[in-house]
Write an enzyme that holds these catalytic residues in place. Structure first.
Site, PDB file in Angstrom:
ATOM      1  N   GLY A  66     -18.022 -40.194  10.660  1.00  0.00           N
ATOM      2  CA  GLY A  66     -17.907 -38.929   9.941  1.00  0.00           C
ATOM      3  C   GLY A  66     -17.218 -39.206   8.624  1.00  0.00           C
ATOM      4  O   GLY A  66     -16.033 -39.531   8.607  1.00  0.00           O
ATOM      5  N   HIS A  67     -17.965 -39.167   7.554  1.00  0.00           N
ATOM      6  CA  HIS A  67     -17.394 -39.478   6.242  1.00  0.00           C
ATOM      7  C   HIS A  67     -17.287 -38.201   5.413  1.00  0.00           C
ATOM      8  O   HIS A  67     -18.285 -37.530   5.172  1.00  0.00           O
ATOM      9  CB  HIS A  67     -18.265 -40.521   5.524  1.00  0.00           C
ATOM     10  CG  HIS A  67     -18.205 -41.868   6.179  1.00  0.00           C
ATOM     11  ND1 HIS A  67     -19.097 -42.880   5.936  1.00  0.00           N
ATOM     12  CD2 HIS A  67     -17.334 -42.365   7.086  1.00  0.00           C
ATOM     13  CE1 HIS A  67     -18.780 -43.942   6.665  1.00  0.00           C
ATOM     14  NE2 HIS A  67     -17.724 -43.650   7.372  1.00  0.00           N
ATOM     15  N   THR A  68     -16.081 -37.878   5.003  1.00  0.00           N
ATOM     16  CA  THR A  68     -15.874 -36.657   4.225  1.00  0.00           C
ATOM     17  C   THR A  68     -15.836 -36.993   2.742  1.00  0.00           C
ATOM     18  O   THR A  68     -15.110 -37.892   2.310  1.00  0.00           O
ATOM     19  CB  THR A  68     -14.557 -35.971   4.650  1.00  0.00           C
ATOM     20  OG1 THR A  68     -14.616 -35.761   6.051  1.00  0.00           O
ATOM     21  CG2 THR A  68     -14.379 -34.638   3.947  1.00  0.00           C
ATOM     22  N   GLY A  95      -5.164 -37.938  -2.488  1.00  0.00           N
ATOM     23  CA  GLY A  95      -5.687 -36.628  -2.087  1.00  0.00           C
ATOM     24  C   GLY A  95      -7.168 -36.757  -1.809  1.00  0.00           C
ATOM     25  O   GLY A  95      -7.779 -37.773  -2.140  1.00  0.00           O
ATOM     26  N   GLY A 111     -10.967 -46.980  12.042  1.00  0.00           N
ATOM     27  CA  GLY A 111     -11.877 -45.982  11.465  1.00  0.00           C
ATOM     28  C   GLY A 111     -11.104 -44.822  10.877  1.00  0.00           C
ATOM     29  O   GLY A 111      -9.868 -44.759  10.972  1.00  0.00           O
ATOM     30  N   ASP A 112     -11.835 -43.921  10.234  1.00  0.00           N
ATOM     31  CA  ASP A 112     -11.250 -42.710   9.639  1.00  0.00           C
ATOM     32  C   ASP A 112     -10.216 -43.034   8.559  1.00  0.00           C
ATOM     33  O   ASP A 112      -9.257 -42.286   8.360  1.00  0.00           O
ATOM     34  CB  ASP A 112     -10.597 -41.808  10.711  1.00  0.00           C
ATOM     35  CG  ASP A 112     -11.557 -41.490  11.836  1.00  0.00           C
ATOM     36  OD1 ASP A 112     -12.722 -41.190  11.529  1.00  0.00           O
ATOM     37  OD2 ASP A 112     -11.151 -41.570  13.007  1.00  0.00           O
ATOM     38  N   GLU A 113     -10.414 -44.128   7.842  1.00  0.00           N
ATOM     39  CA  GLU A 113      -9.448 -44.522   6.813  1.00  0.00           C
ATOM     40  C   GLU A 113      -9.679 -43.795   5.488  1.00  0.00           C
ATOM     41  O   GLU A 113      -8.880 -43.928   4.558  1.00  0.00           O
ATOM     42  CB  GLU A 113      -9.511 -46.038   6.551  1.00  0.00           C
ATOM     43  CG  GLU A 113      -9.179 -46.925   7.727  1.00  0.00           C
ATOM     44  CD  GLU A 113     -10.410 -47.285   8.536  1.00  0.00           C
ATOM     45  OE1 GLU A 113     -11.496 -46.711   8.279  1.00  0.00           O
ATOM     46  OE2 GLU A 113     -10.302 -48.143   9.434  1.00  0.00           O
ATOM     47  N   THR A 163     -16.309 -35.209  16.285  1.00  0.00           N
ATOM     48  CA  THR A 163     -16.101 -34.565  17.593  1.00  0.00           C
ATOM     49  C   THR A 163     -15.017 -33.488  17.566  1.00  0.00           C
ATOM     50  O   THR A 163     -14.862 -32.769  18.548  1.00  0.00           O
ATOM     51  CB  THR A 163     -15.677 -35.619  18.644  1.00  0.00           C
ATOM     52  OG1 THR A 163     -14.470 -36.234  18.166  1.00  0.00           O
ATOM     53  CG2 THR A 163     -16.752 -36.666  18.849  1.00  0.00           C
ATOM     54  N   GLY A 164     -14.258 -33.419  16.502  1.00  0.00           N
ATOM     55  CA  GLY A 164     -13.181 -32.427  16.419  1.00  0.00           C
ATOM     56  C   GLY A 164     -11.956 -32.806  17.248  1.00  0.00           C
ATOM     57  O   GLY A 164     -10.978 -32.059  17.311  1.00  0.00           O
ATOM     58  N   LYS A 168     -12.989 -43.928   3.995  1.00  0.00           N
ATOM     59  CA  LYS A 168     -14.005 -44.730   3.280  1.00  0.00           C
ATOM     60  C   LYS A 168     -14.971 -43.852   2.498  1.00  0.00           C
ATOM     61  O   LYS A 168     -15.398 -44.206   1.403  1.00  0.00           O
ATOM     62  CB  LYS A 168     -14.803 -45.580   4.288  1.00  0.00           C
ATOM     63  CG  LYS A 168     -13.953 -46.609   4.999  1.00  0.00           C
ATOM     64  CD  LYS A 168     -14.767 -47.386   6.022  1.00  0.00           C
ATOM     65  CE  LYS A 168     -15.165 -46.603   7.245  1.00  0.00           C
ATOM     66  NZ  LYS A 168     -14.081 -46.135   8.123  1.00  0.00           N
ATOM     67  N   THR A 219     -17.954 -41.103  21.276  1.00  0.00           N
ATOM     68  CA  THR A 219     -18.285 -39.849  20.585  1.00  0.00           C
ATOM     69  C   THR A 219     -19.431 -39.129  21.299  1.00  0.00           C
ATOM     70  O   THR A 219     -19.792 -38.019  20.902  1.00  0.00           O
ATOM     71  CB  THR A 219     -18.692 -40.139  19.135  1.00  0.00           C
ATOM     72  OG1 THR A 219     -19.801 -41.046  19.143  1.00  0.00           O
ATOM     73  CG2 THR A 219     -17.553 -40.734  18.335  1.00  0.00           C
ATOM     74  N   GLN A 269     -16.738 -46.792  10.885  1.00  0.00           N
ATOM     75  CA  GLN A 269     -15.697 -47.178  11.850  1.00  0.00           C
ATOM     76  C   GLN A 269     -14.733 -48.186  11.193  1.00  0.00           C
ATOM     77  O   GLN A 269     -14.618 -48.201   9.977  1.00  0.00           O
ATOM     78  CB  GLN A 269     -16.298 -47.758  13.143  1.00  0.00           C
ATOM     79  CG  GLN A 269     -16.990 -46.709  14.026  1.00  0.00           C
ATOM     80  CD  GLN A 269     -18.390 -46.358  13.573  1.00  0.00           C
ATOM     81  OE1 GLN A 269     -19.192 -47.225  13.249  1.00  0.00           O
ATOM     82  NE2 GLN A 269     -18.704 -45.088  13.533  1.00  0.00           N
TER      83      GLN A 269
HETATM   84  P1  IMP Z   1     -18.845 -44.786  20.236  1.00  0.00           P
HETATM   85  O1  IMP Z   1     -18.952 -45.471  18.919  1.00  0.00           O
HETATM   86  O2  IMP Z   1     -19.274 -43.349  20.209  1.00  0.00           O
HETATM   87  O3  IMP Z   1     -19.478 -45.562  21.342  1.00  0.00           O
HETATM   88  O4  IMP Z   1     -17.272 -44.724  20.612  1.00  0.00           O
HETATM   89  C1  IMP Z   1     -16.522 -45.887  20.905  1.00  0.00           C
HETATM   90  C2  IMP Z   1     -15.095 -45.758  20.372  1.00  0.00           C
HETATM   91  O5  IMP Z   1     -15.117 -45.796  18.955  1.00  0.00           O
HETATM   92  C3  IMP Z   1     -14.398 -44.438  20.751  1.00  0.00           C
HETATM   93  O6  IMP Z   1     -13.029 -44.700  20.924  1.00  0.00           O
HETATM   94  C4  IMP Z   1     -14.604 -43.586  19.525  1.00  0.00           C
HETATM   95  O7  IMP Z   1     -13.622 -42.586  19.395  1.00  0.00           O
HETATM   96  C5  IMP Z   1     -14.492 -44.635  18.422  1.00  0.00           C
HETATM   97  N1  IMP Z   1     -15.210 -44.266  17.211  1.00  0.00           N
HETATM   98  C6  IMP Z   1     -16.535 -44.308  17.006  1.00  0.00           C
HETATM   99  N2  IMP Z   1     -16.832 -43.905  15.756  1.00  0.00           N
HETATM  100  C7  IMP Z   1     -15.674 -43.633  15.157  1.00  0.00           C
HETATM  101  C8  IMP Z   1     -15.334 -43.221  13.843  1.00  0.00           C
HETATM  102  O8  IMP Z   1     -16.163 -43.027  12.955  1.00  0.00           O
HETATM  103  N3  IMP Z   1     -14.004 -43.059  13.597  1.00  0.00           N
HETATM  104  C9  IMP Z   1     -13.066 -43.300  14.536  1.00  0.00           C
HETATM  105  N4  IMP Z   1     -13.324 -43.693  15.771  1.00  0.00           N
HETATM  106  C10 IMP Z   1     -14.628 -43.859  16.081  1.00  0.00           C
END
Ligand code: IMP
Length: 428
Positions: free
Chosen positions: A40-42, A414, A12-14, A300-301, A16, A128, A223
């Site tokens: 969280g998509h920026t 960027g 996740g957080d690539e 979540t910060g 997208k 999260t 994700q």
């Molecule tokens: P959940 O999806 O809140 O149940 O979290 C399960 C796992 O997925 C945890 O390790 C989270 O940090 C991770 N996770 C969930 N959503 C994201 C995301 O959008 N980006 C990165 N990690 C995520």
């Protein structure tokens, strides 16, 4: 009638969100198929910076449909506040629709997410805390409430009454928590029903109609593949299917409609929460990357864990998704390094392993085998043409192509929409 999927290739957080916003100008719909407001998509464009959790990342393009499919779990409070905020900034939200089959994150799901995490102690997943896991558990346990159910008050009340009794017993008797109050939960549902009604639709039909009219649709992943409930590093995963299979089940879409599958990979690795990450680094270089790239969770910060690009995991991700092209993001973050590493294999118990293992304990014991490549002497930040990239940066891109076994089609240099190199066309 082509659909193109945009899928996270890592944890996740690539990036997208940025890529979807960039591509959405050439499509008619952006459709989210999995996850919830754990994402969280920026998106950064001429209208400002947007941090989206549920609303599909094409929302800034006025003619593009934004669709939330049945595979998504929805917290209506989050959706409404996101829509209100976006609309207050002059963005048209009238083409946003949500599946009547999408499951609702109920107040008890959020409470249970926290209580379950606390009870895991050392083995906490690091969720999260948004109620995602418990909502998907109820979906597969056939005790979920769907967005469409909110619109049928007569049938909804006894469902909620029965479920809340059951959930309150769990909360109080198993976890020692505080029971939720029936009237408050029902009042919330009543408000949600009014708020959701204008957006609720049979979205599988809407998507099919767009495709039947020859319109292009982007399937927005949330994700990443390594967090997939089936294919990820279980149990340190999310509870949905971010990989390509999830796009079909999460939308009611047949696989023949999907013409391209874009795998989005960061030029290095990050991970939030617990679980093994073989190429993780915790030294000064990790901190340099974290600070430069501001690797802190949008939702979540939390500080993201940092690692070098993991070629073994990436190859596995390619196996699961069959990417037709790669999007390589955040190349600019590596600009000032004298050298960069890529993980090309694992070593475990003195033996080489060239595949991403299913066993969590084994994955945790994997030591990375690195290949070191020279850094580049000229920045790649904000480059818009391949010819602007220094030779060593190109060599790095080429090595990633070899490791994944797929061509790079887009390089992101960027956060802004225009800081993008279109290496080859995505829509063919
Ligand atoms: P959940 O999806 O809140 O149940 O979290 C399960 C796992 O997925 C945890 O390790 C989270 O940090 C991770 N996770 C969930 N959503 C994201 C995301 O959008 N980006 C990165 N990690 C995520």
């Amino acid at each position: 009638m082509p659909a193109y999927a945009v899928i996270g290739g890592q944890w996740g957080d690539e990036g997208k969100g940025k890529i979807i916003d960039y591509l959405a100008g050439d499509v008619d719909g952006v459709v989210r198929y999995a996850g919830g407001n754990n994402a969280g998509h920026t998106v950064v464009n001429d209208k400002g910076t947007f941090q989206l959790h549920l609303v599909p990342s094409g929302i800034c393009w006025p003619d593009v449909y934004g669709i939330i499919g049945n595979g998504v779990v929805v917290d209506p409070d989050v959706l409404v506040s996101e829509l209100t905020e976006i609309a207050s900034r002059g963005i048209d939200t009238s083409k946003l629709f949500i599946s009547e089959r999408a499951h609702v994150i109920m107040p008890y799901h959020i409470v249970l997410d926290r209580l379950e995490e606390e009870s895991r102690g050392e083995g906490a997943i690091g969720t999260t805390g948004r109620g995602i896991g418990p909502a998907y558990m109820d979906k597969t346990g056939r005790m979920g409430i769907r967005v469409g159910d909110l619109l049928d008050w007569e049938a909804l009340v006894p469902m909620v009454e029965q479920l809340l009794k059951h959930k309150n017993a769990l909360i109080t008797k198993i976890y020692g928590g505080e029971a939720l109050i029936m009237d408050e939960v029902l009042a919330k549902c009543r408000r949600w029903a009014e708020q959701m009604a204008p957006y609720t639709k049979a979205t599988e039909q809407l998507v099919q109609d767009l495709l039947a009219q020859g319109k292009k649709v982007l399937l927005e992943g949330a994700q990443g593949t390594l967090l997939d409930i089936d294919h990820g590093s279980y149990p340190y995963v999310t509870s949905s299917s971010p990989s390509i299979g999830g796009a079909c089940t999460g939308l009611g879409l047949n696989p023949q409609a999907i013409k391209g599958v874009l795998g989005v990979f960061k030029a290095y690795s990050t991970r939030v929460g617990g679980g093994p990450m073989p190429s993780e680094i915790t030294d000064e270089e990790a901190e340099e990357i974290r600070q430069k790239a501001q690797e802190f969770g949008v939702t979540t910060g939390r500080a993201r864990r940092i690692g070098w690009f993991d070629g073994v995991a990436a190859k596995y991700s390619q196996l699961v998704n069959g990417f037709t092209g790669i999007v390589l993001t955040r190349l600019d973050i590596l600009d000032e390094f004298d050298s960069v590493k890529v993980c090309i294999g694992y070593e475990v118990n003195g033996e080489r392993l060239d595949r991403f293992p299913a066993n969590t304990g084994l994955l945790a014991r994997c030591e990375p085998i690195y290949e070191e490549l020279s850094g580049w002497d000229k920045p790649t930040a904000s480059a818009t043409k391949l010819s602007e990239l220094p030779k060593n940066a190109l060599a790095y891109v080429k090595r990633i192509e070899e490791l994944v076994g797929c061509k790079v089609q887009i390089i992101s240099t960027g956060p802004r929409r225009e800081e993008t190199i279109q290496v080859e066309p995505v829509f063919t």
